[in-house]
Design an enzyme around this catalytic site. Structure first.
Site, PDB file in Angstrom:
ATOM      1  N   GLU A   1      -0.165  43.280 -11.895  1.00  0.00           N
ATOM      2  CA  GLU A   1      -1.320  42.607 -11.129  1.00  0.00           C
ATOM      3  C   GLU A   1      -2.660  43.118 -11.837  1.00  0.00           C
ATOM      4  O   GLU A   1      -3.633  43.160 -11.003  1.00  0.00           O
ATOM      5  CB  GLU A   1      -1.410  42.533  -9.649  1.00  0.00           C
TER       6      GLU A   1
ATOM      7  N   GLU B   1       6.061  27.497  -1.779  1.00  0.00           N
ATOM      8  CA  GLU B   1       5.954  28.206  -3.129  1.00  0.00           C
ATOM      9  C   GLU B   1       6.397  27.182  -4.231  1.00  0.00           C
ATOM     10  O   GLU B   1       5.858  27.256  -5.475  1.00  0.00           O
ATOM     11  CB  GLU B   1       6.874  29.454  -3.128  1.00  0.00           C
TER      12      GLU B   1
ATOM     13  N   LYS C   1       7.773  43.422  -6.575  1.00  0.00           N
ATOM     14  CA  LYS C   1       7.030  43.949  -5.533  1.00  0.00           C
ATOM     15  C   LYS C   1       8.083  44.184  -4.344  1.00  0.00           C
ATOM     16  O   LYS C   1       8.829  43.332  -4.033  1.00  0.00           O
ATOM     17  CB  LYS C   1       6.081  42.567  -4.851  1.00  0.00           C
TER      18      LYS C   1
ATOM     19  N   HIS D   1      -3.130  32.709   3.773  1.00  0.00           N
ATOM     20  CA  HIS D   1      -2.988  34.081   4.687  1.00  0.00           C
ATOM     21  C   HIS D   1      -3.804  33.990   5.723  1.00  0.00           C
ATOM     22  O   HIS D   1      -3.720  34.330   6.897  1.00  0.00           O
ATOM     23  CB  HIS D   1      -3.115  35.220   3.464  1.00  0.00           C
TER      24      HIS D   1
ATOM     25  N   ARG E   1      13.697  59.325  -5.878  1.00  0.00           N
ATOM     26  CA  ARG E   1      12.730  58.852  -6.892  1.00  0.00           C
ATOM     27  C   ARG E   1      13.369  57.544  -7.737  1.00  0.00           C
ATOM     28  O   ARG E   1      12.935  57.262  -8.800  1.00  0.00           O
ATOM     29  CB  ARG E   1      12.316  59.821  -7.904  1.00  0.00           C
TER      30      ARG E   1
ATOM     31  N   ARG F   1      -1.499  37.504 -13.052  1.00  0.00           N
ATOM     32  CA  ARG F   1      -0.703  37.240 -11.735  1.00  0.00           C
ATOM     33  C   ARG F   1      -1.409  36.749 -10.655  1.00  0.00           C
ATOM     34  O   ARG F   1      -0.615  36.031  -9.864  1.00  0.00           O
ATOM     35  CB  ARG F   1       0.131  38.667 -11.404  1.00  0.00           C
TER      36      ARG F   1
ATOM     37  N   LYS G   1       7.773  31.930 -12.982  1.00  0.00           N
ATOM     38  CA  LYS G   1       7.268  33.240 -12.590  1.00  0.00           C
ATOM     39  C   LYS G   1       7.648  34.354 -13.502  1.00  0.00           C
ATOM     40  O   LYS G   1       6.951  35.553 -13.675  1.00  0.00           O
ATOM     41  CB  LYS G   1       7.711  33.683 -11.058  1.00  0.00           C
TER      42      LYS G   1
HETATM   43 ZN    ZN Z   1       3.531  33.228  -0.896  1.00  0.00          ZN
END
Ligand code: ZN
Ligand code: ADP
Length: 351
Positions: free
Chosen positions: A226, A177, A135, A242, A113, A231, A216
């Site tokens: 988020e 980015e 993330k 994408h 955990r 965000r 960031k």
């Molecule tokens: Zn990206």
């Protein structure tokens, strides 16, 4: 060297950026039980660095490449953690690109955990973006990042020494980015515009990386998971990027983000979200990283992939984050057919 604090609610995180960051990692981890996760390429290039920086640590190398970001590699890491008899106070060190960071981060979140986690990102993309913010995920059944968790690393050590071995494709990937951050954050945008000729210069990239992390960090502090929407701004260029990435593959994520921003700057202009002059300014920044937008035959077909995006709330609409004016952005949901008509601009972008 720069120190950037993230006052995130789950737990605070500290990012160190600059030459010498790896030595700081060595001091920080001295005397602690470390478990280094890396990939086969990084291990080949940096085996000596790893053994000198983390003497006595267990090392687990997964196969390199995004297609190995799956449950198989995740469970291989967890198996090796069990075999090494790690306990909760052991430190997992993710040393590699974004793929290693995502998987080692998730393994650290799951094992007992939650064990301690340190990130040592080795690609430009991972240093400017993925290693900061907590993330973690693996892809599953063809869906990107569908199994994951938010899990903040205690420390992130961003050392530019790793840039020296990066192939040009990986540099371009990080530039995607960086330019995205330049559109969102005027401080980064000004740095890029004032040093136009230096986007291939490793020490300038290192300064830019630190500035991107600063931006960031502020966004993630405000909206760690988020939920509030802030965000979401980090998705600029990503709706189209994408969709193209899923349809065409081949190029790097960062290049698709640049191409996505190019198209979305046209959308912003034509939908009246920004002025033509500002849209041109955005495109001139994109051109510094990607001078020519390639043609994508059948680009309107990418609509199918854009409709899968998790930002879409309504049926049959495509949501995206668009540049509005210096330091500001807006979210817009376009009807599918209208978005497909814009995608068709990519069939002949020189027109
Ligand atoms: Zn990206
Ligand atoms: P990204 O960081 O771009 O999300 P990856 O983790 O897949 O993606 O890394 C991209 C590729 O670069 C992988 O093949 C990885 O092994 C390789 N790589 C990572 N760091 C370095 C480095 N410092 N020098 C050379 N290759 C690297």
């Amino acid at each position: 060297m720069e120190t950037i604090q993230l006052h995130t609610k789950s737990r605070p995180s500290t990012v160190l950026c600059g030459a010498g960051a790896l030595s700081e990692a060595k001091s920080f981890l001295q005397g602690k039980e470390c478990f280094v996760v890396t990939d086969s390429n990084v291990l080949r290039l940096y085996a000596d660095t790893i053994s000198q920086t983390f003497p006595g640590a267990s090392v687990c190398a997964v196969p390199a490449g995004e297609r190995h970001k799956n449950r198989c590699s995740l469970f291989a890491i967890l198996d090796a953690m069990l075999d090494a008899r790690l306990h909760r106070s052991s430190v997992v060190v993710a040393l590699g690109g974004g793929v290693v960071g995502d998987m080692a981060g998730l393994a650290a979140a799951l094992y007992m955990r939650g064990t301690r986690l340190v990130q040592v990102p080795t690609t430009l993309l991972a240093q400017v973006d993925s290693s900061v913010g907590g993330k973690t995920a693996v892809d599953y059944r063809g869906v990107k990042n569908v199994i994951g968790a938010f899990y903040q690393p205690e420390r992130v050590f961003c050392d530019p020494l790793f840039f020296r071995t990066l192939p040009p494709r990986e540099i371009r990937c990080g530039l995607g980015e960086i330019v995205k951050t330049g559109v969102l954050d005027p401080a980064v945008g000004d740095m890029i515009k004032e040093n136009k000729g230096s986007l291939r210069d490793l020490s300038f990239l290192q300064q830019l990386a630190a500035a991107c992390v600063r931006f960031k960090a502020r966004v993630v502090e405000e909206d760690e998971t988020e939920r509030s929407g802030l965000r979401k701004c980090l998705n600029l260029g990503h709706t189209t990027g994408h969709a193209l990435e899923l349809m065409y593959g081949r190029r790097s994520h960062g290049e698709y983000v640049l191409i996505g921003m190019w198209l979305e700057s046209h959308i912003a202009e034509r939908e009246g979200v920004c002025t033509p002059a500002y849209a041109r300014e955005v495109r001139s920044m994109i051109a510094l990283a990607l001078p020519r937008i390639p043609a994508f035959p059948g680009a309107a077909g990418a609509l199918r992939y854009a409709l899968l995006d998790k930002k879409n709330e309504g049926q049959g609409t495509v949501s995206m984050i668009l540049p509005k004016e210096r330091g500001a952005y807006a979210e817009l949901a376009l009807p599918a057919d209208r978005y497909a008509a814009y995608l068709a601009l990519l069939e002949d972008p020189c027109r």
